[in-house]
Design a protein around this motif. Sequence first.
Motif, PDB file in Angstrom:
ATOM      1  N   ILE A 156       0.876  -1.173   0.000  1.00 24.72           N
ATOM      2  CA  ILE A 156       0.000   0.000   0.000  1.00 24.72           C
ATOM      3  C   ILE A 156       0.910   1.220   0.000  1.00 24.72           C
ATOM      4  N   THR A 157       0.737   2.067  -0.998  1.00 21.12           N
ATOM      5  CA  THR A 157       1.597   3.244  -1.177  1.00 21.12           C
ATOM      6  C   THR A 157       0.785   4.512  -0.970  1.00 21.12           C
ATOM      7  N   PHE A 158       1.400   5.495  -0.313  1.00 16.64           N
ATOM      8  CA  PHE A 158       0.721   6.780  -0.067  1.00 16.64           C
ATOM      9  C   PHE A 158       1.757   7.899  -0.038  1.00 16.64           C
ATOM     10  N   PRO A 159       1.355   9.130  -0.346  1.00 17.82           N
ATOM     11  CA  PRO A 159       2.293  10.270  -0.302  1.00 17.82           C
ATOM     12  C   PRO A 159       2.757  10.508   1.137  1.00 17.82           C
ATOM     13  N   PHE A 160       4.078  10.560   1.328  1.00 16.84           N
ATOM     14  CA  PHE A 160       4.634  10.766   2.673  1.00 16.84           C
ATOM     15  C   PHE A 160       4.833  12.250   2.905  1.00 16.84           C
ATOM     16  N   SER A 161       4.364  12.732   4.059  1.00 17.99           N
ATOM     17  CA  SER A 161       4.515  14.147   4.403  1.00 17.99           C
ATOM     18  C   SER A 161       4.556  14.287   5.912  1.00 17.99           C
ATOM     19  N   ALA A 162       4.751  15.526   6.385  1.00 18.17           N
ATOM     20  CA  ALA A 162       4.768  15.772   7.834  1.00 18.17           C
ATOM     21  C   ALA A 162       3.430  15.398   8.455  1.00 18.17           C
ATOM     22  N   ASN A 163       2.353  15.559   7.702  1.00 16.94           N
ATOM     23  CA  ASN A 163       1.019  15.235   8.219  1.00 16.94           C
ATOM     24  C   ASN A 163       0.813  13.735   8.389  1.00 16.94           C
ATOM     25  N   THR A 164       1.370  12.949   7.454  1.00 15.26           N
ATOM     26  CA  THR A 164       1.181  11.497   7.531  1.00 15.26           C
ATOM     27  C   THR A 164       2.181  10.840   8.482  1.00 15.26           C
ATOM     28  N   GLN A 165       3.320  11.496   8.731  1.00 11.79           N
ATOM     29  CA  GLN A 165       4.349  10.903   9.581  1.00 11.79           C
ATOM     30  C   GLN A 165       3.834  10.604  10.986  1.00 11.79           C
ATOM     31  N   SER A 166       3.001  11.495  11.507  1.00 13.28           N
ATOM     32  CA  SER A 166       2.531  11.354  12.880  1.00 13.28           C
ATOM     33  C   SER A 166       1.625  10.142  13.070  1.00 13.28           C
ATOM     34  N   ILE A 168       1.910   7.226  11.310  1.00 13.15           N
ATOM     35  CA  ILE A 168       2.530   5.979  10.870  1.00 13.15           C
ATOM     36  C   ILE A 168       2.730   5.000  12.020  1.00 13.15           C
ATOM     37  N   GLU A 169       3.182   5.498  13.177  1.00 14.94           N
ATOM     38  CA  GLU A 169       3.455   4.613  14.314  1.00 14.94           C
ATOM     39  C   GLU A 169       2.221   3.815  14.716  1.00 14.94           C
ATOM     40  N   SER A 170       1.062   4.467  14.739  1.00 15.70           N
ATOM     41  CA  SER A 170      -0.159   3.755  15.125  1.00 15.70           C
ATOM     42  C   SER A 170      -0.540   2.713  14.082  1.00 15.70           C
ATOM     43  N   ILE A 171      -0.275   3.000  12.808  1.00 17.56           N
ATOM     44  CA  ILE A 171      -0.637   2.062  11.749  1.00 17.56           C
ATOM     45  C   ILE A 171       0.350   0.894  11.685  1.00 17.56           C
ATOM     46  N   LYS A 172       1.592   1.112  12.136  1.00 14.62           N
ATOM     47  CA  LYS A 172       2.588   0.044  12.111  1.00 14.62           C
ATOM     48  C   LYS A 172       2.151  -1.171  12.913  1.00 14.62           C
ATOM     49  N   ALA A 173       1.269  -0.955  13.884  1.00 18.60           N
ATOM     50  CA  ALA A 173       0.808  -2.059  14.727  1.00 18.60           C
ATOM     51  C   ALA A 173      -0.253  -2.906  14.029  1.00 18.60           C
ATOM     52  N   ALA A 174      -0.662  -2.522  12.827  1.00 18.79           N
ATOM     53  CA  ALA A 174      -1.697  -3.270  12.109  1.00 18.79           C
ATOM     54  C   ALA A 174      -1.227  -4.695  11.819  1.00 18.79           C
ATOM     55  N   SER A 175      -2.158  -5.627  11.856  1.00 16.74           N
ATOM     56  CA  SER A 175      -1.823  -7.043  11.655  1.00 16.74           C
ATOM     57  C   SER A 175      -2.041  -7.495  10.217  1.00 16.74           C
ATOM     58  N   SER A 176      -2.619  -6.628   9.383  1.00 18.33           N
ATOM     59  CA  SER A 176      -2.854  -6.987   7.986  1.00 18.33           C
ATOM     60  C   SER A 176      -2.918  -5.730   7.130  1.00 18.33           C
ATOM     61  N   LEU A 177      -2.735  -5.905   5.814  1.00 21.39           N
ATOM     62  CA  LEU A 177      -2.844  -4.763   4.908  1.00 21.39           C
ATOM     63  C   LEU A 177      -4.286  -4.276   4.811  1.00 21.39           C
ATOM     64  N   ASP A 178      -5.237  -5.171   5.038  1.00 22.07           N
ATOM     65  CA  ASP A 178      -6.639  -4.737   5.059  1.00 22.07           C
ATOM     66  C   ASP A 178      -6.858  -3.719   6.170  1.00 22.07           C
ATOM     67  N   SER A 224      10.019   5.264   0.026  1.00 24.16           N
ATOM     68  CA  SER A 224      10.460   5.140  -1.361  1.00 24.16           C
ATOM     69  C   SER A 224      10.283   6.492  -2.025  1.00 24.16           C
ATOM     70  N   GLY A 225      11.365   7.293  -2.031  1.00 26.26           N
ATOM     71  CA  GLY A 225      11.272   8.647  -2.585  1.00 26.26           C
ATOM     72  C   GLY A 225      10.276   9.470  -1.782  1.00 26.26           C
ATOM     73  N   PRO A 226       9.300  10.084  -2.455  1.00 26.49           N
ATOM     74  CA  PRO A 226       8.318  10.929  -1.747  1.00 26.49           C
ATOM     75  C   PRO A 226       7.176  10.132  -1.124  1.00 26.49           C
ATOM     76  N   ASN A 227       7.212   8.819  -1.286  1.00 28.17           N
ATOM     77  CA  ASN A 227       6.108   7.985  -0.815  1.00 28.17           C
ATOM     78  C   ASN A 227       6.476   7.141   0.394  1.00 28.17           C
ATOM     79  N   GLY A 228       5.446   6.740   1.136  1.00 25.65           N
ATOM     80  CA  GLY A 228       5.587   5.740   2.182  1.00 25.65           C
ATOM     81  C   GLY A 228       4.913   4.461   1.713  1.00 25.65           C
ATOM     82  N   MET A 229       5.398   3.297   2.191  1.00 24.79           N
ATOM     83  CA  MET A 229       4.827   2.027   1.769  1.00 24.79           C
ATOM     84  C   MET A 229       4.700   1.080   2.953  1.00 24.79           C
ATOM     85  N   PHE A 230       3.575   0.395   3.024  1.00 22.17           N
ATOM     86  CA  PHE A 230       3.405  -0.727   3.929  1.00 22.17           C
ATOM     87  C   PHE A 230       3.461  -1.999   3.079  1.00 22.17           C
TER      88      PHE A 230
END
Length: 294
Positions: A156-166, A168-178, A224-230
Motif C-alpha cells: 500500500i503506497t501513499f504520499p509521505f509528508s509531515a502530516n502522515t508521519q505522525s 505511521i506509528e499507530s498504523i505500524k501495529a496493524a496485523s494486515s494490509l486490510d 520510497s522517494g516521496p512515498n511511504g509504503m506498507f
Amino acid sequence: MKCQNAITRTAVVLGLCGLLVGGCSKKGGEQEAAPNSQIVAHVGDQVITAQEFANELRLLNIPLDKQKDHETVKKVLTEMVTRKYLLEQALTAKLDREPNVLLDILRSREQVLAAAFISRSVSKKLSAISRADIDKYIADNPLRFAGRKLMTVDQITFPFSANTQSMIESIKAASSLDEVDQKLTALGVPHGRSTSALNSSEIPQELLVRMDAQKPDDIFFARSGPNGMFLKIRSAEPRPLEGDAAVNMARQLMQNDLVKAEASMTSVSAGLEARYEGVYSNIMNSKTGDGQNN
C-alpha cells in the motif's frame, strides 16, 4: 540601520546574480562565434553546439548505440530547440533582470557546482576501491548477493509528508494490509494497493535484515522517494547474484554508500563553518522542539 543593511545584502546578492547572468550571456556570444562545424542548430539568436548536444545525451543517459539513432536525435534536439526558443523569449521579455529569477539562477548554479564537487570526491574514492574491497563487500552482505531473494509483495503506497508521519506509528501495529487500508481510508489519506516484485539487492540493509527475520504475518513500513509504503511478503525464492553481475552490483552499491557518506560529512563540515545572524542564530542553535512558540 537594519533596513539599510538588508538593502545592502540584497544589492550584493543581485549584483552577484547580475555577474552570473552576464557571464552566461558572454558564453552565449562565444557560442555564436563558434565554427559552423561545431553548431548543430540556430534558434533565433541562440545556438546549439555539438558540445551542448553531447552533454545533453550524457545527462539523459542515452546509450552510445542510441546516440546516432535518428528518432533519438530528433527527440533530444526538439527538446533543446524548444528550450532555446523559450530562453530567447525570456531574454526578450527581460525576465533575466527580475530579482526572483536571478536568485533562482544563482541557486541552480550552486546546486550544479555542489553536485559536481561531491561527484568528483566520490569518483576519487571509488577509483581507489580494489577487487579485494569488492569481494569483502560481497561477503559482508550475503543477503544482497549469495543469499539474494526475489520477493513478491503486496503493498500500500501513499504520499509521505509531515502530516502522515505522525500517524505511521499507530498504523505500524496493524496485523494486515486490510487493516492498514481501513485506517488510511478513515484518516482520509489517499493511497493505492498493488502487487510487485522486489529483489533483496535493491532493499535498504536495515529493512532487509528485518524482512529476513520476518514472521508470516509481519507488515513492514518503508520510504520510497516521496512515498511511504506498507509491505507484506507473499512469497520469496532464492536468486543468488554471482560472478561479474555481483561485482557490478557491489560497485554500484558501494558508490551509493560513498555518495551518502560524502553528503553527510559535507553537511557536518558546512554546519561547523556556518555563522547565523539574529533570530536564525536562536533557531539553529536551539535543540529540536525548543523555541517553537517564541
